[in-house]
Enzyme design. Structure first.
Site, PDB file in Angstrom:
ATOM      1  N   LYS A 269       0.842  -1.197   0.000  1.00  0.00           N
ATOM      2  CA  LYS A 269       0.000   0.000   0.000  1.00  0.00           C
ATOM      3  C   LYS A 269       0.879   1.250   0.000  1.00  0.00           C
ATOM      4  O   LYS A 269       1.971   1.225   0.558  1.00  0.00           O
ATOM      5  CB  LYS A 269      -0.848   0.047   1.284  1.00  0.00           C
ATOM      6  CG  LYS A 269      -2.032  -0.869   1.321  1.00  0.00           C
ATOM      7  CD  LYS A 269      -2.816  -0.650   2.612  1.00  0.00           C
ATOM      8  CE  LYS A 269      -3.930  -1.658   2.767  1.00  0.00           C
ATOM      9  NZ  LYS A 269      -4.996  -1.547   1.743  1.00  0.00           N
ATOM     10  N   ARG A 343     -10.394 -11.363   1.974  1.00  0.00           N
ATOM     11  CA  ARG A 343     -11.256 -12.416   1.426  1.00  0.00           C
ATOM     12  C   ARG A 343     -10.583 -13.786   1.484  1.00  0.00           C
ATOM     13  O   ARG A 343     -11.252 -14.810   1.581  1.00  0.00           O
ATOM     14  CB  ARG A 343     -11.691 -12.048  -0.004  1.00  0.00           C
ATOM     15  CG  ARG A 343     -10.590 -11.946  -1.014  1.00  0.00           C
ATOM     16  CD  ARG A 343     -11.004 -11.161  -2.251  1.00  0.00           C
ATOM     17  NE  ARG A 343     -10.973  -9.717  -2.026  1.00  0.00           N
ATOM     18  CZ  ARG A 343     -11.312  -8.796  -2.919  1.00  0.00           C
ATOM     19  NH1 ARG A 343     -11.731  -9.150  -4.126  1.00  0.00           N
ATOM     20  NH2 ARG A 343     -11.249  -7.530  -2.633  1.00  0.00           N
TER      21      ARG A 343
HETATM   22  N1  BES Z   1      -8.108  -3.552   4.469  1.00  0.00           N
HETATM   23  C1  BES Z   1      -8.302  -3.155   3.130  1.00  0.00           C
HETATM   24  C2  BES Z   1      -9.621  -2.395   2.910  1.00  0.00           C
HETATM   25  C3  BES Z   1      -9.761  -1.047   3.561  1.00  0.00           C
HETATM   26  C4  BES Z   1      -9.537   0.102   2.809  1.00  0.00           C
HETATM   27  C5  BES Z   1     -10.172  -0.928   4.878  1.00  0.00           C
HETATM   28  C6  BES Z   1      -9.693   1.339   3.406  1.00  0.00           C
HETATM   29  C7  BES Z   1     -10.319   0.326   5.458  1.00  0.00           C
HETATM   30  C8  BES Z   1     -10.082   1.453   4.709  1.00  0.00           C
HETATM   31  C9  BES Z   1      -8.321  -4.372   2.206  1.00  0.00           C
HETATM   32  O1  BES Z   1      -7.557  -5.442   2.620  1.00  0.00           O
HETATM   33  C10 BES Z   1      -7.786  -3.942   0.879  1.00  0.00           C
HETATM   34  O2  BES Z   1      -6.659  -3.557   0.838  1.00  0.00           O
HETATM   35  N2  BES Z   1      -8.593  -4.056  -0.169  1.00  0.00           N
HETATM   36  C11 BES Z   1      -8.192  -3.708  -1.476  1.00  0.00           C
HETATM   37  C12 BES Z   1      -8.672  -4.763  -2.447  1.00  0.00           C
HETATM   38  C13 BES Z   1      -8.202  -4.589  -3.847  1.00  0.00           C
HETATM   39  C14 BES Z   1      -6.708  -4.766  -3.919  1.00  0.00           C
HETATM   40  C15 BES Z   1      -8.897  -5.585  -4.739  1.00  0.00           C
HETATM   41  C16 BES Z   1      -8.800  -2.360  -1.813  1.00  0.00           C
HETATM   42  O3  BES Z   1      -9.982  -2.155  -1.517  1.00  0.00           O
HETATM   43  O4  BES Z   1      -8.092  -1.505  -2.335  1.00  0.00           O
HETATM   44 MN    MN Z   2      -5.514  -5.271   2.011  1.00  0.00          MN
END
Ligand code: BES
Ligand code: MN
Ligand code: ZN
Length: 487
Positions: A269, A343
């Site tokens: 990230k 997931r």
């Molecule tokens: N933990 C994050 C989702 C999240 C984003 C929680 C902002 C709280 C605030 C999750 O694991 C994630 O990173 N999801 C990705 C999925 C994508 C790579 C398909 C996302 O939503 O960017």
């Molecule tokens: Mn994530």
């Protein structure tokens, strides 16, 4: 929580430092509580009426406060309850606490013979006292005591006890969510949760699965995500069995995402997105908090919670984009983005839940950034039946934790089609990201009646306001408790 709370008669308010009197906004400004003040023998200035309210611009919206200094005895506050629904009363209780100083005793006047509203006011007051001070040298203190009073004490003790149990579960979850990830490894999270659940009575049982057990149970998604971290994964299973449980007692399975820190893994990230990722175990804290409160709230259904716990880290041992993992039910998952880790670990936990053939299964997860884009602080609610969707919607409305029904369109299954495995962990770029995540989870629930709450947006609050406190919110914990209480 250091604060104590007690049910009391109106006359006992005389010893409080601050007393909050409720004022209705709808259908018209109403000062029913003025009567309460008189009964309690508190001096209330004359001329406090609807005309006065208009003159001083006091509209009695929920939580709106007007301080009246009394010459002797407690400071009197007029606080709006808005339309007088549970949300209005929660905000009333919270405003009373926020208007008082540290170590003070706060009295709140609640309606007689209305357990729901009494509980709402007490819950709002308790929630507003929450502060995460573990790592502060200067531990700001909250009010010392909340006195909940009305003209008839019948049922009041019970309402206050329910508020206490609910707020205690929320505090427990918030303490875990707010804890920095260096202090809360999966092992530590499991240890703290187990300690809490072991202390709540014999109706509640808890198991902590270590890595060997997780391997034996073939939780390939959880193991895959965990392999990039020095910290081993954990899975906590907690069960609540009501006193008069039979084979016919409904059984609700809860599943909560427990990623103690989500760096994104090798699909790292950016720094800005990583800052709040200690809260990525909110789902786990929430479902375990729910189980911790079941006994005190006299929940009549069986509840089993599964909380898979891991860190998501980049390293030489981490899963790579394009790796394939096998979930507990044998389905294969191509990992195209290691940041879509939630997931992967939920897949295994949903399999475990499905195997118990529950009446209903509900998972809670800070799952997608797409949920934040679509709905912000309103949770996204996916459900396989209208009945479950409606029940969760109503529970959320009642608790001031709104969720909005989302579709599970079969034709979007193609979004997660993989070239080489049964599915991939990403959807279509820039399209319906919360839905493709939900459809991914659906692959692991069989024909179980199931709902998925994506709480990425509302899981974290930017500031203190009303009964909401800065940081982890444990959003949906009270909704699930309400749902269980209403069954
Ligand atoms: N933990 C994050 C989702 C999240 C984003 C929680 C902002 C709280 C605030 C999750 O694991 C994630 O990173 N999801 C990705 C999925 C994508 C790579 C398909 C996302 O939503 O960017
Ligand atoms: Mn994530
Ligand atoms: Zn995550």
């Amino acid at each position: 929580m250091g604060v104590t709370i007690a049910a009391a008669k109106l006359t006992e308010l005389r010893t409080a430092d601050v007393v909050a009197l409720p004022v209705t906004a709808e259908p018209a400004i109403g000062f029913a509580a003025e009567v309460a003040a008189r009964i309690a023998g508190l001096e209330i200035p004359s001329g406090i009426d609807a005309k006065w309210a208009t003159k001083v611009n006091f509209s009695a919206s929920a939580g709106e406060t007007f301080a009246l200094r009394s010459l002797s005895g407690p400071t009197l506050l007029l606080i709006g309850i808005g339309a007088g629904d549970s949300e209005g009363w929660r905000k009333f209780g919270a405003a009373a606490v926020r208007s008082a100083s540290a170590k003070q005793a706060v009295g709140i006047v609640v309606p007689a013979a209305n357990a729901d509203l009494q509980e709402a006011a007490a819950t709002g007051a308790l929630l507003a006292t929450y502060k995460f001070t573990t790592h502060k040298s200067n531990k700001a203190e909250s009010v010392a005591k909340i006195v909940v009073a009305c003209s008839s004490k019948t049922g009041l003790d019970k309402a206050v006890a329910a508020a206490r149990a609910t707020a205690d579960a929320v505090s427990f979850a918030k303490d875990l969510i707010n804890e920095p990830p260096g202090h809360l490894s999966p092992t530590e999270l499991a240890t703290r949760a187990a300690a809490k659940l072991k202390g709540v009575g014999t109706s509640t049982k808890v198991e902590v699965w270590e890595k060997a057990r997780i391997q034996k149970e073939r939780l390939g998604g959880l193991l895959g995500v965990a392999q990039g971290s020095i910290e081993p994964p954990r899975l906590v299973k907690a069960t609540y069995t009501p006193a008069k449980s039979t084979a016919k007692t409904p059984h609700i399975v809860l599943v909560g995402k427990g990623v103690t820190f989500d760096s994104g893994g090798l699909s790292l990230k950016p720094p800005g997105s990583m800052m709040r990722m200690k809260t990525d175990m909110s789902g786990a804290a929430i479902v375990l908090g729910v189980v911790a409160a079941c006994g005190s709230l006299g929940i009549k259904v069986k509840v089993t919670a599964f909380a898979p716990m891991t860190e998501n880290m980049p390293s030489g041992t981490a899963i790579r984009p394009s790796d394939v993992l096998t979930a507990r039910n044998g389905k294969t998952m191509e990992v195209l983005n290691t940041d879509a880790e939630g997931r992967l670990i939920l897949a295994d936990a949903l399999c475990l839940g499905t195997e118990l053939k529950p009446t209903v299964m509900i998972d809670v997860a800070t799952l997608t950034g797409a949920q934040v884009v679509a709905l912000g602080d309103i949770a996204a609610a996916f459900a396989t039946t209208k009945e479950l969707s409606d029940a969760l919607f109503q529970a959320g409305e009642r608790e001031g934790e709104p969720n909005w029904p989302m579709p599970l369109p079969a034709q979007f299954r193609s979004h997660i089609d993989s070239d080489i495995a049964d599915m991939k962990n990403t959807g279509k770029s820039g399209e319906a990201g919360s839905i493709s995540a939900a459809l991914f989870l659906k692959e692991f629930v069989g024909d179980t009646q199931w709902a998925h709450l994506d709480i990425a947006g509302p899981s974290d609050a930017a500031g203190d306001s009303g009964y909401l406190t800065r940081g982890g919110t444990a959003f949906s914990l009270r909704t699930i408790l309400r749902y269980l209480r209403d069954l």
